[in-house]
Write an enzyme that holds these catalytic residues in place. Sequence first.
Site, PDB file in Angstrom:
ATOM      1  N   TYR A 141     -46.742 -18.693 -33.221  1.00 23.80           N
ATOM      2  CA  TYR A 141     -48.074 -19.625 -33.639  1.00 23.80           C
ATOM      3  C   TYR A 141     -47.412 -20.791 -34.571  1.00 23.80           C
ATOM      4  O   TYR A 141     -47.661 -22.196 -34.197  1.00 23.80           O
ATOM      5  CB  TYR A 141     -49.307 -19.327 -33.842  1.00 23.80           C
ATOM      6  CG  TYR A 141     -49.790 -18.809 -32.047  1.00 23.80           C
ATOM      7  CD1 TYR A 141     -49.590 -17.566 -31.494  1.00 23.80           C
ATOM      8  CD2 TYR A 141     -50.836 -19.503 -31.666  1.00 23.80           C
ATOM      9  CE1 TYR A 141     -49.408 -17.321 -30.278  1.00 23.80           C
ATOM     10  CE2 TYR A 141     -51.749 -18.745 -30.755  1.00 23.80           C
ATOM     11  CZ  TYR A 141     -51.347 -17.774 -29.625  1.00 23.80           C
ATOM     12  OH  TYR A 141     -51.664 -17.396 -29.196  1.00 23.80           O
ATOM     13  N   LYS A 189     -40.576  -5.581 -31.801  1.00 20.64           N
ATOM     14  CA  LYS A 189     -40.047  -5.435 -30.691  1.00 20.64           C
ATOM     15  C   LYS A 189     -39.312  -5.791 -31.802  1.00 20.64           C
ATOM     16  O   LYS A 189     -38.035  -6.468 -31.649  1.00 20.64           O
ATOM     17  CB  LYS A 189     -39.982  -6.751 -29.709  1.00 20.64           C
ATOM     18  CG  LYS A 189     -39.220  -6.753 -29.385  1.00 20.64           C
ATOM     19  CD  LYS A 189     -38.919  -5.812 -27.745  1.00 20.64           C
ATOM     20  CE  LYS A 189     -37.758  -6.430 -26.735  1.00 20.64           C
ATOM     21  NZ  LYS A 189     -38.109  -4.984 -25.258  1.00 20.64           N
ATOM     22  N   ASP A 221     -43.491  -3.991 -25.746  1.00 20.81           N
ATOM     23  CA  ASP A 221     -43.891  -3.325 -24.102  1.00 20.81           C
ATOM     24  C   ASP A 221     -43.704  -2.248 -23.490  1.00 20.81           C
ATOM     25  O   ASP A 221     -45.146  -2.029 -22.740  1.00 20.81           O
ATOM     26  CB  ASP A 221     -42.077  -4.170 -23.420  1.00 20.81           C
ATOM     27  CG  ASP A 221     -40.753  -3.603 -25.009  1.00 20.81           C
ATOM     28  OD1 ASP A 221     -41.199  -2.877 -25.515  1.00 20.81           O
ATOM     29  OD2 ASP A 221     -40.164  -3.363 -23.713  1.00 20.81           O
ATOM     30  N   ASP A 245     -52.145 -11.454 -29.269  1.00 19.25           N
ATOM     31  CA  ASP A 245     -53.221 -12.620 -27.972  1.00 19.25           C
ATOM     32  C   ASP A 245     -53.069 -11.745 -27.214  1.00 19.25           C
ATOM     33  O   ASP A 245     -53.222 -11.745 -26.173  1.00 19.25           O
ATOM     34  CB  ASP A 245     -51.965 -13.922 -28.423  1.00 19.25           C
ATOM     35  CG  ASP A 245     -52.984 -14.661 -27.375  1.00 19.25           C
ATOM     36  OD1 ASP A 245     -54.119 -14.802 -27.504  1.00 19.25           O
ATOM     37  OD2 ASP A 245     -52.505 -15.550 -26.546  1.00 19.25           O
ATOM     38  N   ASP A 249     -56.024  -9.549 -24.589  1.00 12.83           N
ATOM     39  CA  ASP A 249     -56.266  -9.668 -23.050  1.00 12.83           C
ATOM     40  C   ASP A 249     -56.237  -8.222 -22.730  1.00 12.83           C
ATOM     41  O   ASP A 249     -57.486  -8.297 -21.212  1.00 12.83           O
ATOM     42  CB  ASP A 249     -55.674 -11.217 -22.560  1.00 12.83           C
ATOM     43  CG  ASP A 249     -56.331 -12.410 -22.898  1.00 12.83           C
ATOM     44  OD1 ASP A 249     -56.449 -12.590 -24.275  1.00 12.83           O
ATOM     45  OD2 ASP A 249     -55.850 -13.282 -22.055  1.00 12.83           O
TER      46      ASP A 249
HETATM   47  C1  IPM Z   1     -57.173 -16.006 -27.968  1.00 12.63           C
HETATM   48  C2  IPM Z   1     -56.762 -17.956 -27.425  1.00 12.63           C
HETATM   49  C3  IPM Z   1     -56.721 -18.529 -28.372  1.00 12.63           C
HETATM   50  C4  IPM Z   1     -54.858 -18.411 -29.046  1.00 12.63           C
HETATM   51  C5  IPM Z   1     -55.994 -19.998 -28.304  1.00 12.63           C
HETATM   52  C6  IPM Z   1     -57.258 -20.613 -26.906  1.00 12.63           C
HETATM   53  C7  IPM Z   1     -54.889 -21.014 -28.539  1.00 12.63           C
HETATM   54  O1  IPM Z   1     -56.327 -17.344 -26.444  1.00 12.63           O
HETATM   55  O2  IPM Z   1     -57.716 -16.951 -29.400  1.00 12.63           O
HETATM   56  O3  IPM Z   1     -56.267 -15.564 -28.102  1.00 12.63           O
HETATM   57  O4  IPM Z   1     -53.985 -18.084 -28.518  1.00 12.63           O
HETATM   58  O5  IPM Z   1     -55.185 -17.025 -29.932  1.00 12.63           O
HETATM   59 MG    MG Z   2     -55.869 -14.945 -26.382  1.00 17.69          MG
END
Ligand code: IPM
Ligand code: MG
Length: 362
Positions: A141, A189, A221, A245, A249
């Site tokens: 990032y 990884k 993975d 990240d 999710d």
């Molecule tokens: C998160 C989001 C952010 C990230 C985005 C909106 C920049 O996806 O906080 O997980 O990738 O960190």
């Molecule tokens: Mg995110």
Amino acid sequence: MNATIACLPGDGIGPEVTREAVKILSVIAEVHGHAFGFPEHPMGGIAIDTVGSSLPDASLAACREADAVFMGAVGGPKWDDPNAADRPENGILALRKGLELFANLRPVRVQPQLVDASTIKADVVRQVDLVVIRELTGGIYFGPRQEADAEESSAYDTMLYSAPEIERVVRFAADLARSRSGRLASVDKANVLASSRLWRRVATRVLEGYADLDVDHVLVDAMAMHLIRSPGQYDVIVCSNLFGDILTDEASMLAGSMGMLPSASLGERLNSLGRPLGLYEPIHGSAPDIAGQDRANPLAGILSCALLCRLSLGLDREAAAIEAAVDRVLAEGVRTPDIAETGTEVVTTAVMGDLVAAALRA
Ligand code: IPM
Ligand code: MG
């Protein structure tokens, strides 16, 4: 207690969920005799439109002075032009970096009432109670990057980690694992990436000092698979910025909805109470498709307020009260549309907030 909680409502459903978070913290203040201030500051797309920057200097300065920061969400199609000079997401990255919030805690607890809301089998998700610690101010990032040239022929991002960056986040995760079940999985990884080989060596060295922990190194993975196959085996998981990240999710689906998961980001900076100055936000995005419709699930934001009370204000009792109030409302069968099932009562964002507030007062 007096505390200033800087609020960054942001874009899309951000203002709606921030409103409910402030509602809940106001009730906490009233019931437990505290005085909380909630100054609002522009950030994200709205800040690009009104002030010309996704994180105006004044907003960052106000967050540095606050005792805690609450953020809604940022982003939306209006600001999606790939050639734009600034993007809403830059605001979050600048805020994380500007407050030196290197450790992002994302607890994934499956509410017993929501085991059937997950797309994963109930028997698999029932046992889940884990925390992902995502490194937040380094890695791909923030590494050197080259946008595509005029011919659109190539572009690159760099996954760069220094040993001290790895060390501090692994230490943070190990300390947390010690206070929980003692299990820690470090994700990398290392079979392919040089930065991951360094991650594994540094993590191994740091964890030699934590001989009491049950440590595992897992390739990312494989972790993506294990999180769906047998998530109950994990307690604390530590990983780099990008891997965290993606994995969070995925992990949010164990809990039924992104709308349920809170997060806290911490660093070494202390607030006026001598506690960590933290940034608290739901892990979901700005959901432009449902923005302004009073349909968003405010519980991730409300549960982030519980983390805020516990970690930045040291108010354990108040934090537990918020979590218990959410449990109670869910147990009554009340749901926002994202977690609705047959037989439950579907309510709006504002009504969900009102019901949690009422449960806190009861
Ligand atoms: C998160 C989001 C952010 C990230 C985005 C909106 C920049 O996806 O906080 O997980 O990738 O960190
Ligand atoms: Mg995110």
